[in-house]
Enzyme design. Structure first.
Site, PDB file in Angstrom:
ATOM      1  N   SER A   8     161.202  58.322  48.808  1.00  0.00           N
ATOM      2  CA  SER A   8     161.859  59.059  47.702  1.00  0.00           C
ATOM      3  C   SER A   8     160.905  60.176  47.240  1.00  0.00           C
ATOM      4  CB  SER A   8     162.534  58.203  46.679  1.00  0.00           C
ATOM      5  OG  SER A   8     161.633  57.466  46.172  1.00  0.00           O
ATOM      6  N   GLU A  10     160.459  63.041  43.756  1.00  0.00           N
ATOM      7  CA  GLU A  10     160.765  63.266  42.392  1.00  0.00           C
ATOM      8  C   GLU A  10     160.750  64.543  42.352  1.00  0.00           C
ATOM      9  OE1 GLU A  10     159.388  60.366  39.563  1.00  0.00           O
ATOM     10  OE2 GLU A  10     158.632  62.111  38.418  1.00  0.00           O
ATOM     11  N   ASP A 102     158.847  59.159  26.137  1.00  0.00           N
ATOM     12  CA  ASP A 102     157.943  59.589  24.707  1.00  0.00           C
ATOM     13  C   ASP A 102     158.437  60.383  24.000  1.00  0.00           C
ATOM     14  OD1 ASP A 102     155.566  58.076  25.814  1.00  0.00           O
ATOM     15  OD2 ASP A 102     155.638  59.376  27.353  1.00  0.00           O
ATOM     16  N   PHE A 209     147.081  65.496  33.499  1.00  0.00           N
ATOM     17  CA  PHE A 209     148.299  64.393  33.953  1.00  0.00           C
ATOM     18  C   PHE A 209     147.540  63.064  33.393  1.00  0.00           C
ATOM     19  CE2 PHE A 209     150.773  66.622  36.885  1.00  0.00           C
ATOM     20  CZ  PHE A 209     151.447  67.592  35.693  1.00  0.00           C
ATOM     21  N   HIS A 259     157.158  56.709  46.682  1.00  0.00           N
ATOM     22  CA  HIS A 259     157.883  57.669  46.203  1.00  0.00           C
ATOM     23  C   HIS A 259     157.041  58.618  45.650  1.00  0.00           C
ATOM     24  CE1 HIS A 259     160.730  58.820  42.755  1.00  0.00           C
ATOM     25  NE2 HIS A 259     159.658  59.202  41.964  1.00  0.00           N
TER      26      HIS A 259
END
Ligand code: FAD
Length: 284
Positions: A8, A10, A102, A209, A259
């Site tokens: 998959s 994103e 968040d 990140f 993913h």
């Protein structure tokens, strides 16, 4: 050849029309890897929500690949989430990535659902089995977790509330995933837990990140990445080697799929996928 792991990808919602056009060509290209779904991130309480909705609708309508919207509950209300769920149902969307999210800084009200397990429970109450629900998992543990055991217990609550599968935060340390899988088995958690894969293409961005999410860049990797400076081509080539090997090791160890955090780019995901030798029948 490794067979049939679930793949998959994103995406994040683009901010501009130009970004939207680029994303369109990205998902068109990534259809070639036969993904089970394309997921689209969602910002808690922020202005990006409308762009998430339009991106999800376009992918669901035009791509031929199921869209899986991310949905976060922090700062929201049951009524608002109900509205979103109903809208997704009307569009024929059958998958959701359910998250706490968040709160944006300065926004104090946590809303009516405080943790992701409460969101999963709410989705099940509202929609029974309509949605296949994925939740987040943290092999290196969530940065706000009181302890490793508390975080595992929180993950277990999401599974018991009705999650069908999980996607992990990215990591570069295979052992953290394998240990997490063992801990889950010990707790009687048997849902598929799919590793989230972050391609390495930009060290500064990755370090940012990682600092924010608690996903560790191992010291040896940081040190090596630092040596490339502005030589992005060499960094990307080295990053591709490292992450390809990570993917290979994960699949060989029994990971049910991968993913890809595509960052809305074609090449990093496609290059990793090509290196996996999953489907020899597809001409690229
Ligand atoms: P939870 O599972 O609720 O856990 C959050 C923290 O609370 C953990 O530390 C947990 O241990 C703790 N906790 C849980 N229950 C309790 C309790 N009852 N009492 C005390 N502590 C508790 N963010 C976005 O904003 N948009 C996105 O689209 C997005 N997509 C993501 C996709 C993936 C695959 C992943 C891994 C993360 C994603 N995130 C996204 C980031 C995520 O929203 C943040 O990591 C967030 O801080 C936690 O969300 P969660 O669903 O994991 O929360």
């Amino acid at each position: 050849m490794i067979t049939a792991p679930q793949i998959s990808c994103e995406f994040f919602p683009p901010k501009t029309d130009e970004g939207a056009a680029k994303l369109r060509s990205t998902w068109q290209a990534l259809k070639a890897i036969d993904p089970a779904y394309f997921s689209v991130t969602y910002g808690a309480g922020g202005s990006t929500q409308e762009r998430s909705f339009s991106t999800v609708s376009e992918i669901q309508r035009d791509s031929g690949v199921p869209a899986a919207p991310h949905l976060s509950c922090i700062g929201s209300t049951r009524a608002h989430i109900r509205e979103i769920l109903n809208d997704y149902k009307t569009q024929g969307i059958r998958r959701i990535v359910a998250l706490r999210g968040d709160l944006p800084s300065g926004m104090g009200d946590p809303g009516e659902l405080r943790y992701a397990n409460e969101l999963v429970e709410f989705i099940r109450t509202e929609s029974s089995d309509w949605f296949h629900i994925e939740v987040a998992a943290y092999p290196e543990f969530h940065p706000q977790a009181a302890s490793a055991n508390a975080d595992l217990a929180a993950f277990q609550r999401k599974v018991e509330a009705g999650a069908d599968a999980a996607i992990t935060q990215y990591f570069y340390n295979v052992d953290s995933y394998l240990r997490f899988m063992n801990d889950c088995l010990d707790r009687g958690i048997f849902i598929p837990i799919v590793p989230g894969i972050m391609p390495i293409t930009n060290y500064t961005q990755l370090a940012r990140f990682s600092d924010a999410s608690g996903a560790e860049i191992p010291r040896w990797l940081r040190k090596r990445l630092e040596t490339f400076g502005d030589d992005m081509e060499s960094l990307r080539s080295f990053g591709l080697d490292v992450v390809s090997e990570l993917c290979q090791q994960l699949l060989e160890a029994g990971a049910p799929g991968l993913h890809f955090y595509s960052m809305n780019q074609v090449e990093p995901t496609l290059s990793l996928w090509r290196g996996l030798n999953l489907r020899q029948d597809i001409e690229m």
